[in-house]
Design a protein around this motif. Structure first.
Motif, PDB file in Angstrom:
ATOM      1  N   ARG A   1       0.828  -1.203   0.000  1.00 20.27           N
ATOM      2  CA  ARG A   1       0.000   0.000   0.000  1.00 20.27           C
ATOM      3  C   ARG A   1       0.863   1.256   0.000  1.00 20.27           C
ATOM      4  N   PRO A   2       0.241   2.431  -0.224  1.00 13.61           N
ATOM      5  CA  PRO A   2       1.010   3.675  -0.272  1.00 13.61           C
ATOM      6  C   PRO A   2       1.537   4.097   1.096  1.00 13.61           C
ATOM      7  N   ARG A   3       2.500   5.004   1.076  1.00 12.82           N
ATOM      8  CA  ARG A   3       3.154   5.478   2.303  1.00 12.82           C
ATOM      9  C   ARG A   3       2.147   6.042   3.302  1.00 12.82           C
ATOM     10  N   TRP A   4       1.165   6.807   2.822  1.00  9.55           N
ATOM     11  CA  TRP A   4       0.216   7.414   3.750  1.00  9.55           C
ATOM     12  C   TRP A   4      -0.548   6.350   4.533  1.00  9.55           C
ATOM     13  N   MET A   5      -0.834   5.221   3.891  1.00 11.87           N
ATOM     14  CA  MET A   5      -1.553   4.142   4.579  1.00 11.87           C
ATOM     15  C   MET A   5      -0.661   3.494   5.638  1.00 11.87           C
ATOM     16  N   ALA A   6       0.611   3.326   5.316  1.00 13.96           N
ATOM     17  CA  ALA A   6       1.546   2.781   6.308  1.00 13.96           C
ATOM     18  C   ALA A   6       1.642   3.717   7.507  1.00 13.96           C
ATOM     19  N   LEU A   7       1.706   5.030   7.248  1.00 14.21           N
ATOM     20  CA  LEU A   7       1.752   6.009   8.342  1.00 14.21           C
ATOM     21  C   LEU A   7       0.474   5.950   9.178  1.00 14.21           C
ATOM     22  N   TYR A   8      -0.660   5.860   8.511  1.00 14.76           N
ATOM     23  CA  TYR A   8      -1.943   5.769   9.208  1.00 14.76           C
ATOM     24  C   TYR A   8      -1.989   4.561  10.140  1.00 14.76           C
ATOM     25  N   MET A   9      -1.369   3.455   9.684  1.00 13.26           N
ATOM     26  CA  MET A   9      -1.356   2.229  10.483  1.00 13.26           C
ATOM     27  C   MET A   9      -0.246   2.230  11.530  1.00 13.26           C
ATOM     28  N   GLY A  10       0.569   3.282  11.564  1.00 15.95           N
ATOM     29  CA  GLY A  10       1.639   3.374  12.557  1.00 15.95           C
ATOM     30  C   GLY A  10       2.970   2.830  12.084  1.00 15.95           C
ATOM     31  N   ASP A  11       2.991   2.218  10.909  1.00 12.70           N
ATOM     32  CA  ASP A  11       4.213   1.674  10.307  1.00 12.70           C
ATOM     33  C   ASP A  11       5.048   0.838  11.293  1.00 12.70           C
ATOM     34  N   PRO A  12       4.469  -0.237  11.841  1.00 17.80           N
ATOM     35  CA  PRO A  12       5.190  -1.072  12.801  1.00 17.80           C
ATOM     36  C   PRO A  12       6.545  -1.598  12.317  1.00 17.80           C
ATOM     37  N   PRO A  13       6.699  -2.043  11.042  1.00 20.80           N
ATOM     38  CA  PRO A  13       8.014  -2.535  10.642  1.00 20.80           C
ATOM     39  C   PRO A  13       9.108  -1.471  10.766  1.00 20.80           C
ATOM     40  N   ARG A  14       8.793  -0.243  10.361  1.00 16.78           N
ATOM     41  CA  ARG A  14       9.762   0.842  10.463  1.00 16.78           C
ATOM     42  C   ARG A  14      10.146   1.079  11.928  1.00 16.78           C
ATOM     43  N   LYS A  15       9.179   1.039  12.802  1.00 18.32           N
ATOM     44  CA  LYS A  15       9.455   1.273  14.229  1.00 18.32           C
ATOM     45  C   LYS A  15      10.309   0.158  14.828  1.00 18.32           C
ATOM     46  N   VAL A  16      10.051  -1.084  14.425  1.00 17.94           N
ATOM     47  CA  VAL A  16      10.852  -2.203  14.930  1.00 17.94           C
ATOM     48  C   VAL A  16      12.318  -2.023  14.539  1.00 17.94           C
ATOM     49  N   ILE A  17      12.546  -1.658  13.279  1.00 18.57           N
ATOM     50  CA  ILE A  17      13.925  -1.516  12.785  1.00 18.57           C
ATOM     51  C   ILE A  17      14.590  -0.260  13.320  1.00 18.57           C
ATOM     52  N   THR A  18      13.911   0.877  13.243  1.00 16.43           N
ATOM     53  CA  THR A  18      14.558   2.153  13.562  1.00 16.43           C
ATOM     54  C   THR A  18      14.500   2.541  15.037  1.00 16.43           C
ATOM     55  N   ARG A  19      13.578   1.949  15.783  1.00 18.16           N
ATOM     56  CA  ARG A  19      13.468   2.307  17.208  1.00 18.16           C
ATOM     57  C   ARG A  19      13.830   1.141  18.133  1.00 18.16           C
ATOM     58  N   TYR A  20      13.111   0.024  17.980  1.00 19.25           N
ATOM     59  CA  TYR A  20      13.323  -1.105  18.892  1.00 19.25           C
ATOM     60  C   TYR A  20      14.753  -1.638  18.824  1.00 19.25           C
ATOM     61  N   LEU A  21      15.254  -1.857  17.616  1.00 15.87           N
ATOM     62  CA  LEU A  21      16.620  -2.378  17.495  1.00 15.87           C
ATOM     63  C   LEU A  21      17.647  -1.383  18.032  1.00 15.87           C
ATOM     64  N   LYS A  22      17.362  -0.107  17.906  1.00 17.09           N
ATOM     65  CA  LYS A  22      18.271   0.911  18.437  1.00 17.09           C
ATOM     66  C   LYS A  22      18.321   0.842  19.969  1.00 17.09           C
ATOM     67  N   VAL A  23      17.202   0.509  20.583  1.00 18.80           N
ATOM     68  CA  VAL A  23      17.159   0.329  22.039  1.00 18.80           C
ATOM     69  C   VAL A  23      18.058  -0.833  22.453  1.00 18.80           C
ATOM     70  N   LEU A  24      18.096  -1.888  21.636  1.00 22.65           N
ATOM     71  CA  LEU A  24      18.869  -3.085  21.964  1.00 22.65           C
ATOM     72  C   LEU A  24      20.345  -2.966  21.623  1.00 22.65           C
ATOM     73  N   THR A  25      20.681  -2.067  20.684  1.00 21.70           N
ATOM     74  CA  THR A  25      22.065  -1.938  20.233  1.00 21.70           C
ATOM     75  C   THR A  25      22.772  -0.713  20.787  1.00 21.70           C
ATOM     76  N   GLY A  26      22.038   0.258  21.240  1.00 19.09           N
ATOM     77  CA  GLY A  26      22.633   1.466  21.800  1.00 19.09           C
ATOM     78  C   GLY A  26      22.401   2.672  20.915  1.00 19.09           C
ATOM     79  N   ALA A  27      22.440   3.832  21.520  1.00 20.51           N
ATOM     80  CA  ALA A  27      22.100   5.076  20.836  1.00 20.51           C
ATOM     81  C   ALA A  27      23.023   5.403  19.671  1.00 20.51           C
ATOM     82  N   GLY A  28      24.254   4.905  19.685  1.00 14.74           N
ATOM     83  CA  GLY A  28      25.211   5.247  18.645  1.00 14.74           C
ATOM     84  C   GLY A  28      25.080   4.453  17.356  1.00 14.74           C
ATOM     85  N   THR A  29      24.195   3.479  17.322  1.00 17.40           N
ATOM     86  CA  THR A  29      24.032   2.645  16.133  1.00 17.40           C
ATOM     87  C   THR A  29      23.396   3.437  14.999  1.00 17.40           C
TER      88      THR A  29
END
Length: 194
Positions: free
Chosen positions: A134-162
């Motif tokens: 689907r288009p980007r706006w739909m992913a944003l509307y749904m909260g874009d969980p895959p992006r958050k897992v990669i860009t936020r959750y993994l950063k929590v596990l690897t450290g702020a400098g990653t």
């Protein structure tokens, strides 16, 4: 750099399979040591069993069922994920990778539950190559969980400098061959400069 490529798609003729090969070729051309972890080809079992869940907090015995995979994760200095977005989330196989491997004593230290600390601090870079139907706006509307897992959750596990990069191709259901070609070139370039 030692790069663990985690690929998740069941169809060997898919656009993602092509992206996967582009990633491997480009990383190797850039001089990286690549460990290709194709979840489907290796018959990775994504199911966190009852026994594994009961022993989840028992460090170090919690790692016994997935020890070979843990060794690969701990040997890596960087992670590159290649997967499609299904139902606005991670494919079940990839979700199982996270459920089974990112556990206490491996991904985080919970010896002091009030002060959980990252344990994958040896990971210096993370990248993801992801497609959406689907288009980007739909992913944003749904909260874009895959992006958050990669860009936020993994950063929590690897450290702020990653350093984390996320390469997404949206609206695969209507994208033109020209746009797919441009996306492939973007991914190749990103991996050559990884």
């Amino acid at each position: 750099m030692k790069v663990l490529v985690i690929f998740c798609h069941p169809v060997e003729t898919s656009f993602h399979a092509t992206l996967h090969q582009d990633i491997l070729t480009s990383l190797k051309a850039a001089g990286h040591e690549v460990d290709d972890f194709d979840l489907y080809a290796e018959n990775f079992n994504p199911v966190l069993s009852r026994e594994e869940r009961l022993g989840y907090h028992e460090v170090p015995s919690n790692r016994i069922p997935v020890e070979p995979y843990i060794q690969r994760l701990l040997a890596a200095e960087a992670l590159v994920f290649c997967f499609p977005t299904w139902c606005f989330g991670l494919p079940a196989m990839l979700k199982g990778f996270f459920d089974r491997l990112l556990m206490p004593g491996i991904a985080f230290d919970i010896s002091d539950p009030k002060n959980v600390r990252p344990a994958l601090t040896h990971i210096q870079k993370i990248s993801a190559v992801v497609t959406y139907g689907r288009p980007r706006w739909m992913a944003l509307y749904m909260g874009d969980p895959p992006r958050k897992v990669i860009t936020r959750y993994l950063k929590v596990l690897t450290g702020a400098g990653t350093k984390v990069t996320y390469h997404a191709q949206y609206h695969m259901n209507v994208v033109t061959p020209e746009k797919l070609g441009k996306f492939r070139e973007k991914v190749k370039k990103a991996m050559l400069h990884f």
